[in-house]
Motif scaffolding. Structure first.
Motif, PDB file in Angstrom:
ATOM      1  N   THR A 117       0.855  -1.193   0.000  1.00 18.49           N
ATOM      2  CA  THR A 117       0.000   0.000   0.000  1.00 18.49           C
ATOM      3  C   THR A 117       0.885   1.235   0.000  1.00 18.49           C
ATOM      4  O   THR A 117       1.861   1.307   0.757  1.00 18.49           O
ATOM      5  CB  THR A 117      -0.908   0.010   1.244  1.00 18.49           C
ATOM      6  N   THR A 118       0.576   2.210  -0.835  1.00 20.33           N
ATOM      7  CA  THR A 118       1.415   3.406  -0.949  1.00 20.33           C
ATOM      8  C   THR A 118       0.553   4.664  -0.927  1.00 20.33           C
ATOM      9  O   THR A 118      -0.679   4.610  -0.912  1.00 20.33           O
ATOM     10  CB  THR A 118       2.223   3.362  -2.263  1.00 20.33           C
ATOM     11  N   GLY A 119       1.232   5.818  -0.941  1.00 19.13           N
ATOM     12  CA  GLY A 119       0.550   7.109  -1.077  1.00 19.13           C
ATOM     13  C   GLY A 119      -0.392   7.422   0.071  1.00 19.13           C
ATOM     14  O   GLY A 119      -0.154   7.068   1.226  1.00 19.13           O
ATOM     15  N   GLU A 120      -1.494   8.109  -0.264  1.00 26.07           N
ATOM     16  CA  GLU A 120      -2.459   8.529   0.752  1.00 26.07           C
ATOM     17  C   GLU A 120      -3.114   7.338   1.440  1.00 26.07           C
ATOM     18  O   GLU A 120      -3.424   7.388   2.624  1.00 26.07           O
ATOM     19  CB  GLU A 120      -3.536   9.427   0.118  1.00 26.07           C
ATOM     20  N   HIS A 143      -1.698   4.556   2.134  1.00 22.99           N
ATOM     21  CA  HIS A 143      -0.744   4.074   3.138  1.00 22.99           C
ATOM     22  C   HIS A 143      -0.774   4.966   4.377  1.00 22.99           C
ATOM     23  O   HIS A 143      -0.770   4.465   5.517  1.00 22.99           O
ATOM     24  CB  HIS A 143       0.663   4.048   2.536  1.00 22.99           C
ATOM     25  N   LYS A 144      -0.802   6.286   4.182  1.00 24.76           N
ATOM     26  CA  LYS A 144      -0.852   7.209   5.328  1.00 24.76           C
ATOM     27  C   LYS A 144      -2.099   6.964   6.171  1.00 24.76           C
ATOM     28  O   LYS A 144      -2.043   6.932   7.407  1.00 24.76           O
ATOM     29  CB  LYS A 144      -0.837   8.661   4.834  1.00 24.76           C
ATOM     30  N   LYS A 145      -3.222   6.785   5.506  1.00 23.26           N
ATOM     31  CA  LYS A 145      -4.473   6.536   6.218  1.00 23.26           C
ATOM     32  C   LYS A 145      -4.407   5.208   6.970  1.00 23.26           C
ATOM     33  O   LYS A 145      -4.861   5.110   8.126  1.00 23.26           O
ATOM     34  CB  LYS A 145      -5.638   6.528   5.230  1.00 23.26           C
ATOM     35  N   MET A 155      -1.691   3.678   8.106  1.00 24.53           N
ATOM     36  CA  MET A 155      -0.783   3.811   9.248  1.00 24.53           C
ATOM     37  C   MET A 155      -1.476   4.509  10.417  1.00 24.53           C
ATOM     38  O   MET A 155      -1.285   4.136  11.586  1.00 24.53           O
ATOM     39  CB  MET A 155       0.479   4.578   8.852  1.00 24.53           C
ATOM     40  N   ALA A 156      -2.291   5.507  10.119  1.00 24.98           N
ATOM     41  CA  ALA A 156      -3.017   6.218  11.175  1.00 24.98           C
ATOM     42  C   ALA A 156      -4.030   5.300  11.850  1.00 24.98           C
ATOM     43  O   ALA A 156      -4.173   5.302  13.080  1.00 24.98           O
ATOM     44  CB  ALA A 156      -3.712   7.451  10.597  1.00 24.98           C
ATOM     45  N   THR A 194      -2.133   2.720  14.022  1.00 23.82           N
ATOM     46  CA  THR A 194      -1.651   3.359  15.255  1.00 23.82           C
ATOM     47  C   THR A 194      -2.788   3.515  16.258  1.00 23.82           C
ATOM     48  O   THR A 194      -2.639   3.218  17.451  1.00 23.82           O
ATOM     49  CB  THR A 194      -1.032   4.733  14.946  1.00 23.82           C
TER      50      THR A 194
END
Length: 333
Positions: free
Chosen positions: A219-222, A224-226, A228-229, A232
């Motif tokens: 998973t990459t880009g936005e 991936h950021k979502k 990871m959040a 967490t």
């Protein structure tokens, strides 16, 4: 002088690096060493303000020692009372209540009766169990694993009922879980320390042990950021509820959704030869930071163990909200 001790067995890279890091970074008056035990007397405190426990799950003598130490004021990481009670099926049930996705799971009684029991001990169990319902709920292929334990011991992939019966016959007195298989595109293992430090590691459980961390997220880009959040948030939510200071949580990603697969690892792998240099550096640095923080906060004779929100809220439920007082009827003039 406050001492931080680490209690460990065969592992050799993390404990010594942890001791070195604490002694290099701790303020004056705090030192670290390998725990030394020459006697254990009831109700008598140890010399340690903090003990990091890496081995008591395998050594009952150490578990009893740690409970005594905790009663006398040592901050034991992880809480030995909770760790003695915790197991994977309960954790999954708690995750459901917290809104954290987990695989569909059912509990299976042991193949062999526990010692000192007889057929009468199980008269409350319906025979046969509702296998049709369970198989329809979970589906095949599925995973069968002990309801308590770790280290990938006694974990089976089962393809159909006959395969399950055959492999269940090898499990002896172990109580097993039957769990839905999550066909994942990504997999992550996450350290969580002190309920606030989170480190997310791409992980491939199908690789040989020494190569499981040698992988990259797909998973990459936005997206991936979502992801990871979200991971967490789930890691913190689970560890706050459980009360673990040092744990790992594993997630399998299916259709963009992280499913918590395993989050009962209170002595997780931290060996440099398996986790790799970067992950090793993170866990050494942050474990030392956590231990120093707990040593500073530790108060002799006080309960210095961490208790999760599940236990705290169950022991001290919120007081009921009083109903508003009714107004007295107005007097007639």
């Amino acid at each position: 002088m406050k001492k931080i001790g680490i209690l460990f067995g065969m592992e050799d890279t993390f404990p010594w690096a942890f001791i070195e890091q604490v002694n290099k970074t701790a303020p004056a008056g705090i030192i670290a060493e390998a725990v030394q035990i020459d006697k254990v007397e009831q109700g008598v405190a140890t010399d340690y303000a903090v003990i990091i426990d890496r081995i008591s799950q395998d050594v009952p003598f150490y578990r009893a020692y740690l409970k005594n130490a905790a009663l006398c004021g040592t901050a034991v990481i992880n809480n030995p009372f909770w760790w003695s009670a915790d197991e994977k099926f309960f954790n999954n049930c708690l995750a459901v209540k917290l809104g954290v996705p987990v695989p569909k799971t059912v509990l299976l009684p042991s193949k062999e009766r526990p010692d000192d029991t007889s057929e009468k001990s199980f008269r409350n169990l319906v025979a046969p169990l509702d296998w049709g319902y369970m198989f329809n709920q979970i589906g095949f292929p599925a995973y069968m694993k002990p309801h308590a334990g770790g280290g990938w011991k006694s974990v089976y992939r089962v393809d159909n009922p006959d395969d399950l019966w055959q492999k269940h016959g090898e499990t002896g007195q172990l109580v097993m879980l039957l769990q839905e298989e999550i066909q994942f595109t990504d997999y992550y293992r996450c350290y969580c320390l002190n309920g606030k430090y989170v480190h997310i590691m791409p992980y491939e459980p199908r690789n040989p042990h020494h190569l499981r961390y040698a992988t990259q997220p797909k998973t990459t880009g936005e997206a991936h950021k979502k992801l990871m959040a979200t991971i967490t948030d789930y890691v913190l939510k689970l560890n706050h509820a459980l009360g673990y200071d040092f744990n790992t949580v594993e997630f399998a990603i299916r259709d963009g959704i992280p499913y918590a697969i395993d989050f009962c690892n209170p002595a997780p792998d931290a060996d440099i030869h398996s986790v790799g240099q970067g992950n090793f550096d993170w866990i050494v640095e942050n474990a030392a930071k956590m231990a120093i923080e707990r040593a500073i906060e530790q108060v002799d004779g006080k309960n210095n163990c961490t208790w999760g929100t599940y236990v705290r809220e169950a022991a001290m439920p919120a007081a009921p909200v009083a109903a508003p007082a009714k107004k007295a009827p107005a007097k007639k003039k």
